[in-house]
Structures are given as structure tokens and as C-alpha cells.
Design an enzyme around this catalytic site. Sequence first.
Site, PDB file in Angstrom:
ATOM      1  N   HIS A  85      29.683  44.054  46.194  1.00 11.56           N
ATOM      2  CA  HIS A  85      28.937  44.393  47.409  1.00 11.56           C
ATOM      3  C   HIS A  85      29.121  43.338  48.494  1.00 11.56           C
ATOM      4  O   HIS A  85      28.985  43.621  49.675  1.00 11.56           O
ATOM      5  CB  HIS A  85      27.443  44.558  47.089  1.00 11.56           C
ATOM      6  CG  HIS A  85      26.726  43.269  46.838  1.00 11.56           C
ATOM      7  ND1 HIS A  85      26.537  42.747  45.573  1.00 11.56           N
ATOM      8  CD2 HIS A  85      26.157  42.391  47.693  1.00 11.56           C
ATOM      9  CE1 HIS A  85      25.887  41.615  45.664  1.00 11.56           C
ATOM     10  NE2 HIS A  85      25.636  41.363  46.945  1.00 11.56           N
TER      11      HIS A  85
ATOM     12  N   ASP B 194      29.531  46.187  40.086  1.00  8.23           N
ATOM     13  CA  ASP B 194      29.417  45.235  41.191  1.00  8.23           C
ATOM     14  C   ASP B 194      30.325  44.028  40.978  1.00  8.23           C
ATOM     15  O   ASP B 194      29.942  42.894  41.226  1.00  8.23           O
ATOM     16  CB  ASP B 194      27.966  44.791  41.381  1.00  8.23           C
ATOM     17  CG  ASP B 194      27.744  44.084  42.720  1.00  8.23           C
ATOM     18  OD1 ASP B 194      28.451  44.424  43.685  1.00  8.23           O
ATOM     19  OD2 ASP B 194      26.893  43.188  42.794  1.00  8.23           O
TER      20      ASP B 194
ATOM     21  N   GLY C  66      23.808  34.929  49.776  1.00  6.65           N
ATOM     22  CA  GLY C  66      24.846  33.914  49.640  1.00  6.65           C
ATOM     23  C   GLY C  66      25.045  33.485  48.201  1.00  6.65           C
ATOM     24  O   GLY C  66      26.061  32.881  47.860  1.00  6.65           O
TER      25      GLY C  66
ATOM     26  N   SER D 148      25.210  35.661  45.699  1.00  3.96           N
ATOM     27  CA  SER D 148      25.930  36.721  45.003  1.00  3.96           C
ATOM     28  C   SER D 148      27.309  36.269  44.555  1.00  3.96           C
ATOM     29  O   SER D 148      28.060  35.653  45.314  1.00  3.96           O
ATOM     30  CB  SER D 148      26.105  37.927  45.925  1.00  3.96           C
ATOM     31  OG  SER D 148      24.927  38.643  46.036  1.00  3.96           O
TER      32      SER D 148
ATOM     33  N   GLY E 282      27.945  62.613  33.610  1.00  2.00           N
ATOM     34  CA  GLY E 282      27.129  63.103  34.719  1.00  2.00           C
ATOM     35  C   GLY E 282      25.659  63.222  34.407  1.00  2.00           C
ATOM     36  O   GLY E 282      24.961  64.046  35.012  1.00  2.00           O
TER      37      GLY E 282
END
Length: 469
Positions: free
Chosen positions: A106, A136, A207, A209, A265
Site C-alpha cells: 500500500h 500487502d 512511515g 509501514s 469466493g
Amino acid sequence: MKAVTLVRGTIAAVIGTLGLVTGLSAWSQTRSCLDRTPSGVQHSDFVAAAARQSPVVVSITVAGTGNDWALGGDMPPPTRSGQGVGRGFASGFIFQRDGYILTSAHAVTGAQAISVATADQRRFDAELVGIDSRTDVALLRIAASNLPVVPIARSSELCPGEWVAAIGAPFGFEHSVTAGVVSANPRYMPGGNGIPLIQTDVALNPGSSGGPLFDERGNVVGMNSMIYSTSGGYFGVSFSLPIDTAMRVADELRVTGRVTRGHIGARTQPLTAELAPAFGLAAPLGALVVRVDADSPAEVAGLCSGDVVLAVGDVATMSYAEVQDRVASASPGSRLTLHVWRHRAPLTVQVGVAPSAPDIAPKLVLQPEAGEVRFGLELVQGKGGLGFGLSESGLYVQAASGSAQRAGLRYGDALIAVNDVQVSRLEDFDAAIKSIPQSDTMALLVMRGSTRSYVPIPPRMSRRTALKP
């Protein structure tokens, strides 16, 4: 970072209270953790561990994410086409000597250019090798070799109550160390697609991350990913991706540039002890289906909301984590046998596994654009010429594109100097940039509101070595 959303690292957002964050599996390691032998070290002393880890942690600057840049300031940009591209900060860590770096997906999504600063103050343009939004994870590569690398430990062996620490660049403050304890491992979030997380009370802020979470011995056990907050800042609950998961994803990204996985799903949550009686079950086992995607294999197979998947394959019962792992590891094109509890009775469901569309990493603009005039800056000269009531005469940014936009300059910024040369007219600016070799980095002193800061502009004729596959 909408109501009921998690705040992921460098992206500021507000979330509401989430009543469904209950943690079946949070204490699933209780038995093995009771058998752990104390290490005999001072658990809260991370001095040596932090010193060993510091060289492997990198600071990442991202241009083109839409995040505001380092200056901040009190002058909001207008709503105009082409405006608003800024700079963001993130962290990462080196895990291979030939320049491979892990960070959060991200933090680099939407990037036009990514810059990596190592602990020895070297700065590199980074290649975005691949991203995986589900976990991520983003994989970067820089043109460097013989780099220090992180020592890895098994995050599955991490116990609640253990001391852990993080290194990152919160708000751009590089190599900041924060410490706390593991609150739960694993922790599954509703709507999190079954991705296990490590919950801690380590202070993470924008910051942080992509930085490493390490144990008391200095081994990396996770990658810092998100916080749970009502304000967008640290609120006592942080989450990291287990390093086991991050490394599996990184290996696939390194080889193929993408992650290919199957899906059925169906969205699920843990069946907790409080929820189990409502469905006629005595034990909090399995995965409770909360949503079935339209036209998905789960819908075709007849799976529906309120079903409890007790097990996959020939096993009688499974924990939520085991169900998630079994489904997530299934190959596209295969079929799974689900043991389902519906309307207080068991049944068996056969469901196909469909391929998920992989995330494709965009190509970054690593070099200044050819033929740029004034680095993509449209400048006006005057006294408060943009209507902001500024009292000083000078140069103001009317529009920014190309190199200037990627560097974070925007409408309304005032240009004060080029390197150490003051500029107040277009002629001054043009003369200053002409006097600097095209192979040199240039520093623009910029004022935004009442804040001044130097901003680097990369060389117009780059001397940096391109990455080879």
C-alpha cells in the site's frame, strides 16, 4: 485508513469501532507457549538487537502516491486536474545481498518513482519488482550488492507476551525504534481474506509501514503493516504480517513478478465461543461464512452465508487458521471437499478453485523526462501573484509535472533558492540551473506556507546504473 477499515501504514485514515474483532486462534499457541523456556536475557533490552538490525533497514520515499510530502505546511492545494501528486514515506528491509527489499504494497501503490536510502546514507532509485495487495507485500530491488541482510525467525513460534520491537521511519524520522509485546498471534481480521497477522502494542505511525518487527534476539518475525485507530495515528493496536508469509510471497514475486493463487469466493470470520451456540455448535472451530461472491465457485457449489466450514479434505475438524491455510494453498483448477455445518446438520460440498487475478506492478519513471523545461515547473513571478496574500515578491509554482511533480512540488509553493543561490526572478532561476552540471543532483529551497525545506531534483543526465534482470 471509511468506517470500519484498518489504517495501513503511511496512508492516514479514520476507522470506527469494529465489534467483530474477536480472536479465535489468537491464543491457539497456548500449549506450546507454556512449554517455552525463558531465554534468561533482559527481555526489554533491545539495544544490541536494534544495533544489529539498523544496517538492514531502509527508508523509502515514494513520489506520485497522492500522499502529502515532507513539508506539510498550511497551504492547501486547489482542486485542479493534474495537481495533488505528492510524496510519501515508508520503511523496508533488505533480505538478499543483491539488493532485494521488502516493504508494504500500500505504501508504493500508485508510485511514479521510488527512492531508497540505506543506513550508510546511500540513495538509490528502486525498481518495483512486484506487488501483492492481498498480503500487502511489495518487492523492490536496488542496484547494489554485498548488502547486509536480515536474520529470519519463524513467526509461527512467536507467543503472546513476548517482547518485540520495530524499526522504521514514522513521519520521516528514520531508524526510529519502538518496542512492545505480542498481543495475539495469529490474529485474523474480518474481511481480511484469511491472512494471519501478528497483533502487538508496538507504536506504529505513518512511515512505519514495511519496516521489520523483530524479537528480543534481533531476528525478524514480521513486516509492519497496519494499525487499528480512531484517529489515523497510533492507538495501542498494531499489526504485522508474519515473516513466513512475507517471504513466501517475496520468493514468488522475485521469480515471476506476480503471485498466482486460487480462490473460491467465500469471505469468512472465526467462529468464536460466543457465536458457536447460535449455530448449534459446542466448540469454536471452523470458518463462519459471512459473504459469498456472485458467480464465484462458492456460489456455484451452493455455499451460503451462515454456513460453517468445519474442515477441508479428509480431516474431521479444523481450526479457523487451518481452514484458511488449506483453502489458500489450493491450486487453481483443483477441487476441494468442504465439510459444512448448515441449519444444525452436517453436509459435504464440492467446490472448485478458480485462479485469482494477480497484481501487476507498474513500470516506474526512474529518470527525469527528456526535454523537460525547468524540471516540469510552470512558474509565475510577482508579489502574492497566486492570491494567497503572500507579502514577499518571488517565484511561485503555477503547475508542476514530470520531475518537479515527482519531487513533491505543487501549486502555490514559493521557490527561494537553487542549491545555495537565492532566486527571486525567472532569470535568476534559469541562470542558476544552467550553472549546475546535468549529472549533478539539484536542491531547491521551497517555502510552503510558513515552512521551508530543501527538495532534491535528480540529475538531468543520470549516472546511475540500470538494474539488470
